[in-house]
Design a protein around this motif. Structure first.
Motif, PDB file in Angstrom:
ATOM      1  N   HIS A  19      -9.599   8.849   0.904  1.00 22.97           N
ATOM      2  CA  HIS A  19      -9.965   8.147  -0.327  1.00 22.97           C
ATOM      3  C   HIS A  19      -9.294   6.778  -0.445  1.00 22.97           C
ATOM      4  O   HIS A  19      -9.701   5.953  -1.270  1.00 22.97           O
ATOM      5  N   PHE A  20      -8.294   6.497   0.396  1.00 21.76           N
ATOM      6  CA  PHE A  20      -7.647   5.184   0.362  1.00 21.76           C
ATOM      7  C   PHE A  20      -8.493   4.101   1.033  1.00 21.76           C
ATOM      8  O   PHE A  20      -8.162   2.915   0.927  1.00 21.76           O
ATOM      9  N   ALA A  21      -9.544   4.507   1.730  1.00 20.38           N
ATOM     10  CA  ALA A  21     -10.434   3.550   2.421  1.00 20.38           C
ATOM     11  C   ALA A  21      -9.644   2.605   3.331  1.00 20.38           C
ATOM     12  O   ALA A  21      -9.916   1.408   3.398  1.00 20.38           O
ATOM     13  N   GLY A  22      -8.634   3.146   4.012  1.00 19.75           N
ATOM     14  CA  GLY A  22      -7.855   2.363   4.961  1.00 19.75           C
ATOM     15  C   GLY A  22      -6.611   1.720   4.405  1.00 19.75           C
ATOM     16  O   GLY A  22      -5.723   1.310   5.168  1.00 19.75           O
ATOM     17  N   GLU A  23      -6.515   1.600   3.092  1.00 21.66           N
ATOM     18  CA  GLU A  23      -5.364   0.927   2.484  1.00 21.66           C
ATOM     19  C   GLU A  23      -4.222   1.913   2.243  1.00 21.66           C
ATOM     20  O   GLU A  23      -3.854   2.229   1.103  1.00 21.66           O
ATOM     21  N   VAL A  24      -3.660   2.386   3.346  1.00 19.39           N
ATOM     22  CA  VAL A  24      -2.550   3.322   3.315  1.00 19.39           C
ATOM     23  C   VAL A  24      -1.755   3.145   4.611  1.00 19.39           C
ATOM     24  O   VAL A  24      -2.328   2.848   5.662  1.00 19.39           O
ATOM     25  N   GLN A  25      -0.451   3.314   4.517  1.00 19.07           N
ATOM     26  CA  GLN A  25       0.403   3.208   5.696  1.00 19.07           C
ATOM     27  C   GLN A  25       0.795   4.611   6.157  1.00 19.07           C
ATOM     28  O   GLN A  25       1.319   5.407   5.383  1.00 19.07           O
ATOM     29  N   LEU A  26       0.530   4.908   7.422  1.00 16.51           N
ATOM     30  CA  LEU A  26       0.861   6.211   7.979  1.00 16.51           C
ATOM     31  C   LEU A  26       2.220   6.132   8.671  1.00 16.51           C
ATOM     32  O   LEU A  26       2.467   5.247   9.489  1.00 16.51           O
ATOM     33  N   LEU A  27       3.116   7.072   8.328  1.00 17.56           N
ATOM     34  CA  LEU A  27       4.414   7.193   8.979  1.00 17.56           C
ATOM     35  C   LEU A  27       4.488   8.577   9.613  1.00 17.56           C
ATOM     36  O   LEU A  27       4.259   9.583   8.936  1.00 17.56           O
ATOM     37  N   ILE A  28       4.818   8.624  10.901  1.00 18.08           N
ATOM     38  CA  ILE A  28       4.786   9.881  11.641  1.00 18.08           C
ATOM     39  C   ILE A  28       6.191  10.292  12.051  1.00 18.08           C
ATOM     40  O   ILE A  28       6.935   9.518  12.658  1.00 18.08           O
ATOM     41  N   THR A  29       6.556  11.531  11.710  1.00 15.88           N
ATOM     42  CA  THR A  29       7.798  12.122  12.206  1.00 15.88           C
ATOM     43  C   THR A  29       7.470  13.002  13.408  1.00 15.88           C
ATOM     44  O   THR A  29       6.317  13.381  13.618  1.00 15.88           O
TER      45      THR A  29
ATOM     46  N   ALA B 242      -6.050   7.848  18.425  1.00 17.82           N
ATOM     47  CA  ALA B 242      -6.014   6.486  17.881  1.00 17.82           C
ATOM     48  C   ALA B 242      -7.291   6.089  17.136  1.00 17.82           C
ATOM     49  O   ALA B 242      -7.211   5.480  16.060  1.00 17.82           O
ATOM     50  N   PRO B 243      -8.501   6.390  17.645  1.00 12.96           N
ATOM     51  CA  PRO B 243      -9.708   5.988  16.906  1.00 12.96           C
ATOM     52  C   PRO B 243      -9.781   6.594  15.501  1.00 12.96           C
ATOM     53  O   PRO B 243     -10.281   5.944  14.570  1.00 12.96           O
ATOM     54  N   LEU B 244      -9.264   7.808  15.340  1.00 17.06           N
ATOM     55  CA  LEU B 244      -9.289   8.444  14.027  1.00 17.06           C
ATOM     56  C   LEU B 244      -8.213   7.868  13.113  1.00 17.06           C
ATOM     57  O   LEU B 244      -8.461   7.610  11.923  1.00 17.06           O
ATOM     58  N   LEU B 245      -7.026   7.643  13.656  1.00 15.14           N
ATOM     59  CA  LEU B 245      -5.945   7.068  12.861  1.00 15.14           C
ATOM     60  C   LEU B 245      -6.309   5.666  12.375  1.00 15.14           C
ATOM     61  O   LEU B 245      -6.023   5.296  11.229  1.00 15.14           O
ATOM     62  N   LYS B 246      -6.970   4.893  13.245  1.00 19.46           N
ATOM     63  CA  LYS B 246      -7.366   3.529  12.873  1.00 19.46           C
ATOM     64  C   LYS B 246      -8.494   3.532  11.842  1.00 19.46           C
ATOM     65  O   LYS B 246      -8.635   2.564  11.082  1.00 19.46           O
ATOM     66  N   LYS B 247      -9.273   4.597  11.809  1.00 20.26           N
ATOM     67  CA  LYS B 247     -10.337   4.702  10.809  1.00 20.26           C
ATOM     68  C   LYS B 247      -9.765   5.073   9.437  1.00 20.26           C
ATOM     69  O   LYS B 247     -10.320   4.708   8.400  1.00 20.26           O
ATOM     70  N   LEU B 248      -8.629   5.767   9.435  1.00 22.27           N
ATOM     71  CA  LEU B 248      -8.015   6.182   8.177  1.00 22.27           C
ATOM     72  C   LEU B 248      -7.054   5.143   7.619  1.00 22.27           C
ATOM     73  O   LEU B 248      -6.804   5.112   6.411  1.00 22.27           O
TER      74      LEU B 248
ATOM     75  N   VAL C   3       0.848  -1.191   0.000  1.00 27.73           N
ATOM     76  CA  VAL C   3       0.000   0.000   0.000  1.00 27.73           C
ATOM     77  C   VAL C   3       0.882   1.239   0.000  1.00 27.73           C
ATOM     78  O   VAL C   3       2.049   1.193   0.415  1.00 27.73           O
ATOM     79  N   PRO C   4       0.356   2.381  -0.456  1.00 29.39           N
ATOM     80  CA  PRO C   4       1.146   3.613  -0.452  1.00 29.39           C
ATOM     81  C   PRO C   4       1.371   4.140   0.960  1.00 29.39           C
ATOM     82  O   PRO C   4       0.666   3.757   1.897  1.00 29.39           O
ATOM     83  N   ALA C   5       2.343   5.018   1.091  1.00 32.17           N
ATOM     84  CA  ALA C   5       2.679   5.621   2.382  1.00 32.17           C
ATOM     85  C   ALA C   5       2.327   7.099   2.380  1.00 32.17           C
ATOM     86  O   ALA C   5       2.403   7.773   1.345  1.00 32.17           O
ATOM     87  N   VAL C   6       1.939   7.592   3.542  1.00 26.59           N
ATOM     88  CA  VAL C   6       1.783   9.035   3.754  1.00 26.59           C
ATOM     89  C   VAL C   6       2.597   9.397   4.996  1.00 26.59           C
ATOM     90  O   VAL C   6       2.403   8.820   6.066  1.00 26.59           O
ATOM     91  N   VAL C   7       3.537  10.315   4.814  1.00 24.32           N
ATOM     92  CA  VAL C   7       4.418  10.739   5.895  1.00 24.32           C
ATOM     93  C   VAL C   7       3.996  12.120   6.369  1.00 24.32           C
ATOM     94  O   VAL C   7       3.822  13.037   5.556  1.00 24.32           O
ATOM     95  N   PHE C   8       3.814  12.273   7.689  1.00 25.00           N
ATOM     96  CA  PHE C   8       3.430  13.580   8.231  1.00 25.00           C
ATOM     97  C   PHE C   8       4.016  13.756   9.624  1.00 25.00           C
ATOM     98  O   PHE C   8       4.514  12.810  10.234  1.00 25.00           O
TER      99      PHE C   8
END
Length: 319
Positions: free
Chosen positions: A52-62, A73-79, A21-26
Motif C-alpha cells: 500500500h506504500f506504492a514504493g514509498e517505504v524503506q526496507l531494512l533487513i536483519t 531483487a525484482p520483487l523488492l524493487k517493486k515494493l 518515508v517510513p521504514a519496515v524492518v524484517f
C-alpha cells in the motif's frame, strides 16, 4: 530509528541520516533457502505489509543474506523505490517518520480477510498480479480450449531429483502427450525470473507434493494445478499447503493420492506395518518421523489409474 541500541533513559544518538518515508524492518533468517518458505515466511508477508506504500517505504533487513536479496531483487524493487539497507551492518543512525518492526503474516500461501492484518482486503490473486508485473510475465489466463480450436494445452511437469521422485516420469509424460498436452519437464533452479516465465507459459502444472508446487504462484489465473500426493495420510498437508491456496488463487485444482502399490515404502515395510495399516501413527510421532518415512518415499503412479485425473485437468481447461 537507529541501527544501534542505547541505554534506557539516556539521550538517543543524533540522526546521521534522515528519511522522508517510513521504514519496515524484517528478517531473512529461518528457512529462506526453501522456495515455499521464501514466499510464506517473507515475500507474501512483505507484500501484505508494504504494497500500500506504492514504493514509498524503506526496507531494512536483519539476518541479511546477500544471495537472497539478489534472488528476489525484482520483487523488492517493486515494493520499494529505495535500495534495501542491511540493518545489521549499518553504522549510520537512521531516523524515519514512522516504521514497522516485523511483518503481517497469514497462513501458508494464503492471504485472508482480517481487520488489522489485511485492512485493504488483499488476496492471493493480488499477489499473483504483483508477481506478474515484477517479473514481466505476459499471461493472465490459460489457453482457450474447445471444439473450434486446435490449441494444445501446455503442461509443465516439475521434476524432483531428491526425495519424492516420480520414478516413471517419462511414462506419465508419454500419457500426457497422448492425451493432447504439450509437455515440458523442468526442475526449478536459482533463477526465479526464468522459471517463473516457464511456469507462466503453462496451462497445467503437475508435480509430486513438495516445495516445487509453490510455483503455482506464477500460473495464469484459471490454470490447473495437479498435485500427486504420496502415501501416508497426507490429505491435510496436501490440501492446506497447496490445494486451498490454489483455489484462493482462482486456479483449478486436481489431486491424486497414490495407493500403497505406487509407493516405494512397500519395498521397505511389510503390508501389516503401521505405515500401511495406520499411517496416522507416523503423524503421531511428529515431524522427525514424517520427514524420515513419508517425505523420503518415491512414487510410481499407475498410469491407468492416473489417466482419469489428467482427463479431469483437461476438462477443467474447457470450462
Amino acid at each position: 530509528m537507529a541501527s544501534t541500541a542505547y541505554a534506557r533513559g539516556s539521550k538517543p544518538p543524533a540522526c546521521s541520516r534522515r528519511h522522508d518515508v517510513p521504514a519496515v524492518v524484517f528478517s531473512t533468517a529461518g528457512y529462506t533457502d526453501n522456495f515455499f518458505h521464501d514466499n510464506t515466511d517473507v515475500m507474501i508477508p512483505l507484500f501484505l505489509s508494504t504494497s500500500h506504500f506504492a514504493g514509498e517505504v524503506q526496507l531494512l533487513i536483519t539476518n541479511y543474506k546477500p544471495w537472497w536479496v539478489a534472488k528476489f531483487a525484482p520483487l523488492l524493487k517493486k515494493l520499494s523505490n529505495y535500495e534495501v539497507i542491511n540493518f545489521d551492518k549499518e553504522a549510520d543512525v537512521h531516523c524515519f517518520p514512522g516504521g514497522q518492526l516485523g511483518l503481517y503474516r497469514d497462513r501458508d500461501l494464503i492471504i485472508g480477510p482480517h481487520p488489522t492484518r489485511n485492512p485493504r482486503n488483499l488476496t492471493m490473486v493480488d499477489y499473483n498480479r504483483f508477481l506478474r508485473r515484477a517479473f514481466g510475465l505476459p499471461r493472465d489466463a490459460p489457453a482457450v480450449l474447445g471444439d473450434k480450436t486446435a490449441v494444445r494445452p501446455k503442461m509443465l511437469m516439475i521434476e524432483r531429483k531428491g526425495t519424492r521422485k516420480l520414478l516413471n516420469l517419462r511414462a506419465v509424460q508419454a500419457l500426457c502427450e497422448e492425451l493432447g498436452f504439450e509437455v515440458t519437464v523442468a526442475e526449478a533452479g536459482a533463477d526465479v525470473r526464468a522459471f517463473a516465465a516457464t511456469v507462466n507459459a503453462a496451462d497445467v502444472l503437475l508435480a509430486v507434493h513438495g516445495a516445487g508446487l509453490t510455483n503455482q504462484i506464477f500460473l495464469p489465473t484459471g490454470a490447473v494445478l495437479v498435485q500427486i500426493v504420496p502415501w501416508g495420510k497426507m490429505d491435510w498437508m496436501a490440501t492446506n499447503f497447496y490445494g486451498q491456496p490454489a483455489r484462493d488463487m482462482q486456479l483449478r485444482y486436481v489431486e491424486y493420492y497414490v495407493s500403497e502399490e505406487e509407493t516405494t515404502l512397500k519395498d521397505k515395510y511389510s503390508r501389516d506395518h503401521y505405515v500401511f495399516k495406520n499411517p496416522m501413527q507416523i503423524h503421531a510421532q511428529g515431524w522427525p518421523a514424517l520427514a524420515e518415512i513419508v517425505m523420503k518415499q518415491d512414487v510410481m503412479v499407475n498410469v491407468t489409474r492416473f489417466k482419469p485425473f489428467l482427463l479431469k485437468a483437461l476438462d477443467q481447461l474447457q470450462d
